[in-house]
Scaffold this active site. Sequence first.
Site, PDB file in Angstrom:
ATOM      1  N   GLN A   1      75.314 -51.553  49.915  1.00  0.00           N
ATOM      2  CA  GLN A   1      74.022 -51.814  49.296  1.00  0.00           C
ATOM      3  C   GLN A   1      73.928 -51.201  47.909  1.00  0.00           C
ATOM      4  OE1 GLN A   1      70.092 -50.037  50.916  1.00  0.00           O
ATOM      5  NE2 GLN A   1      69.969 -52.251  51.140  1.00  0.00           N
TER       6      GLN A   1
ATOM      7  N   HIS B   1      74.394 -47.328  46.994  1.00  0.00           N
ATOM      8  CA  HIS B   1      73.428 -46.500  47.689  1.00  0.00           C
ATOM      9  C   HIS B   1      73.759 -46.289  49.160  1.00  0.00           C
ATOM     10  CE1 HIS B   1      69.516 -44.778  48.471  1.00  0.00           C
ATOM     11  NE2 HIS B   1      69.175 -45.728  49.310  1.00  0.00           N
TER      12      HIS B   1
ATOM     13  N   HIS C   1      71.247 -50.178  45.361  1.00  0.00           N
ATOM     14  CA  HIS C   1      69.803 -49.958  45.276  1.00  0.00           C
ATOM     15  C   HIS C   1      69.351 -50.400  43.895  1.00  0.00           C
ATOM     16  CE1 HIS C   1      65.872 -48.136  45.291  1.00  0.00           C
ATOM     17  NE2 HIS C   1      66.020 -47.804  46.560  1.00  0.00           N
TER      18      HIS C   1
ATOM     19  N   LEU D   1      68.540 -41.497  42.388  1.00  0.00           N
ATOM     20  CA  LEU D   1      67.682 -42.548  42.916  1.00  0.00           C
ATOM     21  C   LEU D   1      66.210 -42.408  42.526  1.00  0.00           C
ATOM     22  CD1 LEU D   1      67.655 -44.972  45.077  1.00  0.00           C
ATOM     23  CD2 LEU D   1      66.528 -43.297  46.515  1.00  0.00           C
TER      24      LEU D   1
ATOM     25  N   PHE E   1      57.053 -51.211  51.793  1.00  0.00           N
ATOM     26  CA  PHE E   1      58.447 -51.086  51.370  1.00  0.00           C
ATOM     27  C   PHE E   1      59.086 -52.460  51.342  1.00  0.00           C
ATOM     28  CE2 PHE E   1      61.805 -47.872  50.821  1.00  0.00           C
ATOM     29  CZ  PHE E   1      61.030 -46.793  50.452  1.00  0.00           C
TER      30      PHE E   1
ATOM     31  N   ARG F   1      70.719 -53.550  54.435  1.00  0.00           N
ATOM     32  CA  ARG F   1      69.751 -52.699  55.120  1.00  0.00           C
ATOM     33  C   ARG F   1      68.394 -52.769  54.440  1.00  0.00           C
ATOM     34  NH1 ARG F   1      67.777 -47.281  54.398  1.00  0.00           N
ATOM     35  NH2 ARG F   1      69.084 -46.972  52.566  1.00  0.00           N
TER      36      ARG F   1
ATOM     37  N   GLU G   1      62.267 -46.892  46.290  1.00  0.00           N
ATOM     38  CA  GLU G   1      61.584 -48.168  46.361  1.00  0.00           C
ATOM     39  C   GLU G   1      60.092 -47.956  46.621  1.00  0.00           C
ATOM     40  OE1 GLU G   1      63.911 -51.316  48.364  1.00  0.00           O
ATOM     41  OE2 GLU G   1      62.312 -51.188  49.848  1.00  0.00           O
TER      42      GLU G   1
END
Lengths: 231, 591
Positions: free
Chosen positions: B240, B353, B242, B252, B119, B402, B255
């Site tokens: 954040q 996000h 994304h 979404l 990740f 994050r 990732e």
Amino acid sequence: MRFRIFRYDPDKDEKPAMRDYEVVLDPHDRMLLDALVRIKEQDDSLSLRRSCREGVCGSDAMNINGKNGLACITKLSDLKEPVELRPLPGLPVIRDLIVDMTQFFKQYHSIKPYLINADPPPEKERLQSPEERDELDGLYECILCACCSTSCPSFWWNPDKFVGPAGLLQAYRFIADSRDQATAERLDDLEDPYRLFRCHTIMNCVDACPKNLNPTRAIGKIKELMVKRSV
Amino acid sequence: MAVARRSFDAVVVGAGGAGLRAALQLSEAGLSVAVLSKVFPTRSHTVAAQGGIGAALGNMGEDSWLWHMYDTVKGSDWLGDQDAIEFMVREAPKLVYELEHFGMPFDRNENGTVYQRPFGGHSQNFGERPVQRSCCAADRTGHAMLHTLYQRNVRARTQFFVEWMALDLLRDASGQVLGVTALEMETGEVMVLHARATLFATGGAGRIFSSTTNAYICTGDGLGMAARAGIPLEDMEFWQFHPTGVAGAGVLITEGVRGEGGYLLNKGGERFMERYAPNLKDLASRDVVSRAMATEIKEGRGAGPRGDYLLLKLDHLGPEVIEKRLPGIREIAKKFADIDPVKDPIPVVPTVHYMMGGIPTNYRGEVVVPAFSNGRSDPEAVVPGFYAAGECACASVHGANRLGTNSLTDLLVFGKAAAESIIKFLQENPGRKDLPKDAAERTEARLARLDGQTNGESVAEVGMEIRRTMQAHCGVFRFPDMLAKGVKKIREIADRASRTQVKDKSRVFNTARIEALELDNLIEAARASMVSAEARRESRGAHDRADHHSRDDSNWLKHTLWYKDGDRLEYKPVHMKPLTARTIEPKVRTY
Ligand SMILES: Cc1cc2nc3c(=O)[nH]c(=O)nc-3n(C[C@H](O)[C@H](O)[C@H](O)COP(=O)(O)OP(=O)(O)OC[C@H]3O[C@@H](n4cnc5c(N)ncnc54)[C@H](O)[C@@H]3O)c2cc1C
Ligand code: SF4
Ligand code: SF4
Ligand code: FES
């Protein structure tokens, strides 16, 4: 786009009625839920549940042109007009498209929907082979939307006694889990003229499931296990 | 109006991952607990999490909590509190194993252990190379985790108040928290829930932006309730984006797609992340990838007829890997982008996000605020009886940015930690303090206003204004003049929000009234974010200012605190000292 929506507010309506709506959609409005949000901007009294808007939370199940489905992943372009929307069949209506799901969750809770394993857990994870894990595919993904159970005639007639497809799918999810030790107990619980055996393999549930799960197959597997252990 | 009352040892507001983990601990301790949720627990937005839970299990190769800690501190652009971060990464493996014991259907390796995928921002040996640390269940990790936690709560016979919306936080004259007021949606009735301890686990507030991966219910209710009760909100400028929301839809794409080997292309078919992050490339931290994408689009290298998105390519992974590890993504791409990723790339754009900020807590889940007593000021005095965990809380483990998978870790670790703090607090404070007579006053006033308001603006209209303003003035790139205008606009909208009108006057499941009550919370979250962003004159993590391009540790290595009262800001120091490890000293952040 034209809609006919079931409306009922026990606070002021004597009985339910279908109301017609016509809305101008935005080019970005893709799914039925987008249209419902737009209708609600015109008439804030239209009540429905919704949250994730991507088909994973199970909030916005309803009867769409005669078939159960999730508004948020039903494409507007696939719908015949006027789009007829009703609450999920077979459950008491609280208001408009919102039904009382108590009975549905009661049945889910009745199958002990949690892993039962009396061994003290190891320090790390319990091991499970990829093949054993594969057995849970098609089962654990259920979002408890109730599209299946509320399309099942057996559930309509006996919602208090028949577990229904959603609950039975989850019963099998734990039976199928290599880590669960309560298979016998789970089968005993279902060995009953109503809890499992009200299913007459009508298959409405498979048709209705927006996540492409197959409760009928799970029910078949449970029945197989019962036969196996009786011989 | 006489408001009914009920009393509990503890009230938990929220039944997402954080609320359910906490509730489990409290129920199993034999306390009387009420868990409130606006939706049936498994419909909470944790259900949408896809990619995984970060924990250094080391199932796929060597890993260590020290590396996880380093990655998290670096990912936070040094704004994360290092004591809280150490606590989280050291607890994480234990809590993942525990989740497995509860029955979570994790993916598996041949040897039977939990499968972990790479990740963004997670690395081996302090940034050297990607590590596989994300424990997952296909791309439905949040669903699997939320259902497992709910199931475990069914076993523990936790008492749920489903479709109950908490409206206001109750405090007495000394500031101690004594519960909440709440609305039962089905009947429209309001009740006071008197509690010896109150935990907020109300999730994020992504609905203050127009383009978001967050659900309709993510309206920052915990933030609004806390702010109205005089609690400041921490680091709200850090939102954040994304990198991979489906263009136009906001839904979404995890990732994990890039973790499994997918990558981003611009319109020329160039794998542009190689230019921005030569080492980790597409698996650089999210703020870095989102900025790179926004730059590509700005400089005319975006794809599509309007050049306003980029392409996420994954067909080279092959149909087997996609079906096995990313089945949900395939479903989403087909439904929301009309493409099958087995053949074609997915159009994606940076999308709001996650809220790094929130209600200030320490690593024990206790809410802490600056206070002045005995002639000394304490930047982190505990508010007795008040706890927060999950996305609504700011511990702060995520700082200015994050890392993916660290939120689910946060829910487990701090959900449990907060519950343990509550158990200890209840043991040490056996009595029950009385509620002030006027406890429900604020709530009653809000409801009375809504009932009586005529000629007001519609809630939908004002909500739209908030979202438009945040999106335009507080995006991936931030400009001083736009921020200043944004502050002015948001203050005007706040004024309008106090005059909205609801036509529906029914008592039964009145969702229009619920949306109006949510608006009161959205506006506080938006105001806190805009005002905090305008004031922070540096670029750090997700906060990127055109007039101050770099991080400024000598002036801005500090947490923001926004107070609703007076719409003002204060600051407090970052905890640079971990619990046992050595401080990770700030340095330039490259990937
Ligand atoms: C699409 C998506 C994918 C993600 N994927 C990942 C991932 O792979 N890994 C990762 O680590 N993180 C991921 N995240 C982030 C992570 O999922 C969230 O931050 C996290 O789930 C939030 O959990 P929570 O328990 O704090 O809140 P939520 O799960 O949002 O729950 C909030 C709860 O509070 C209740 N509530 C709110 N307001 C009230 C009120 N007024 N009264 C009563 N109840 C109320 C709600 O009903 C709900 O039960 C993802 C986020 C999104 C949006
Ligand atoms: S197959 Fe069984 S469970 Fe499914 S709809 Fe038919 S009777 Fe109901
Ligand atoms: S089996 Fe399918 S239709 Fe039935 S509750 Fe689960 S997801 Fe919904
Ligand atoms: S809104 Fe969540 S399933 Fe439709």
